[in-house]
Every structure is written in C-alpha cells, then in structure tokens.
Motif scaffolding. Structure first.
Motif: not given
Length: 204
Positions: A78-82, A114-119, A133-137, A143-146
C-alpha cells in the motif's frame, strides 16, 4: 494542539477522531457532513497518527492499494497518503510513503509514482530481505525487471554482498542498501534523493 483518539470498532475498522478547541469549544475536526469521522481505516491498520515530516503536528494515514503480482501478498503493498488538520478543521496533504512494517523502514515517494508502480517481496535468501519496485505498463502489467530494489541485510555474510549497492542506513543489527536498475521509465530519483527519502520507523 489537538487530542487524537484512536478507536477499534466491533467490525475491525479503526477510527481516528481529532478533537481541538475551536472558537472556545471542544470540536471534533474529523467529522464529515453526516457526523461520522472521515478517518476510518478498514485494511491497513498497523499505522497510527505519526509526525512523518517532523513539523510538530501529527499526520493521519490514508492507505492506497497498489496492484499486486501473482507471486506476492497483496496485503503488504500500500502507499500511504499522510494529511494533517488545521485548527479550522481543514485537512491538507503532506506526503505519500511506502511503509515496510516488517522490516522497520519507510520511503517518502514522489507523487508521480502513484498509479505507476507495483511491488514484490523476496525473503528467500537467508539474512536478506528485498522489496522490488516495478513500473506498470499501460496495459497494467509490470515491467519484467524492477527499477529499484531496497534490501535489509541481517547477517554478516550478506553484509559483504552490499558492495554493488549503495548504503542507505547501517544499524547495529542490520544494514539497509538499495540499487537502481536500468529501466525505460524515469522514476525521478537518484541515489542521493533516495537516501534522503529513506527513514527507519521509530517508536514514539
């Protein structure tokens, strides 16, 4: 000055009420138009109000789910907005973080992530824990590699393996390191910025 009241409801939800003097009267600043607190956590309940930017005012967490991969546990990511309240009851955004509760660290992440990564997470190597950390297509696939991996080393053998990475923090019982990897996506951070954005979770 305010009083932060954290409550656990019967259904497992956590609620935080922010009470302060407003025009000489004790007022719950966190209530919405229907009289219910806006600060309700129904999933990521490991975080309490925290002064993440060290300005003397507590910030309240709002979890944002990240897309998960088939080889990971979605509950970890999760990302956390503070955000923090003013004395007039206005809530302002402060920053966004990724909190790794299990390994005791958090990272202040750029808004562009935000909305650009997954883990994903890898604990298979003894004495080493890694979060990738991976970029989302555009099609939602990662992406195949982090583009970034953050490591926690807890064994003497593993500490010797940090030579190809840059150091984030060294503690008595652990070493934290990171490595950037080649990626077509510009994450907007370099090693110096990542070191500044990396923090250990402190008990308060």
């Amino acid at each position: 000055r305010a009083l932060y009241i954290s409550s656990e409801l019967a259904d497992g939800h956590h609620v935080v009420d922010v009470v302060a003097y407003q025009n000489g009267v004790l007022t719950n600043l966190s209530l919405d138009e229907s009289g219910v607190s806006r600060e309700m956590l129904d999933r990521y309940v490991d975080l309490d109000p925290t002064d993440v930017n060290s300005d003397g005012v507590l910030e309240l967490p709002t979890p944002i789910p990240l897309p998960s991969s088939s080889d990971t546990s979605a509950s970890d990511f999760w990302l956390i907005d503070w955000g923090q309240y003013t004395s007039r009851g206005e809530k302002t955004a402060v920053c966004t973080t990724y909190h790794n509760i299990a390994d005791g660290w958090y990272l202040v992440v750029p808004e562009e992530w935000k909305d650009q990564i997954t883990l994903s997470r890898n604990d298979l190597v003894p004495g080493q824990r890694a979060v990738s950390f991976y970029h989302l297509r555009a099609n939602g696939q990662r992406e195949t590699s982090p583009f970034l991996v953050i490591y926690k080393f807890t064994s003497q053998f593993s500490r010797a393996e940090t030579s190809s990475r840059f150091l984030l923090r060294e503690e008595e019982d652990a070493v934290y390191a990171a490595a950037f990897y080649e990626s077509a996506w510009d994450c907007g951070m370099d090693s110096t910025q990542l070191q500044a954005a990396f923090h250990l979770i402190q008990s308060s």
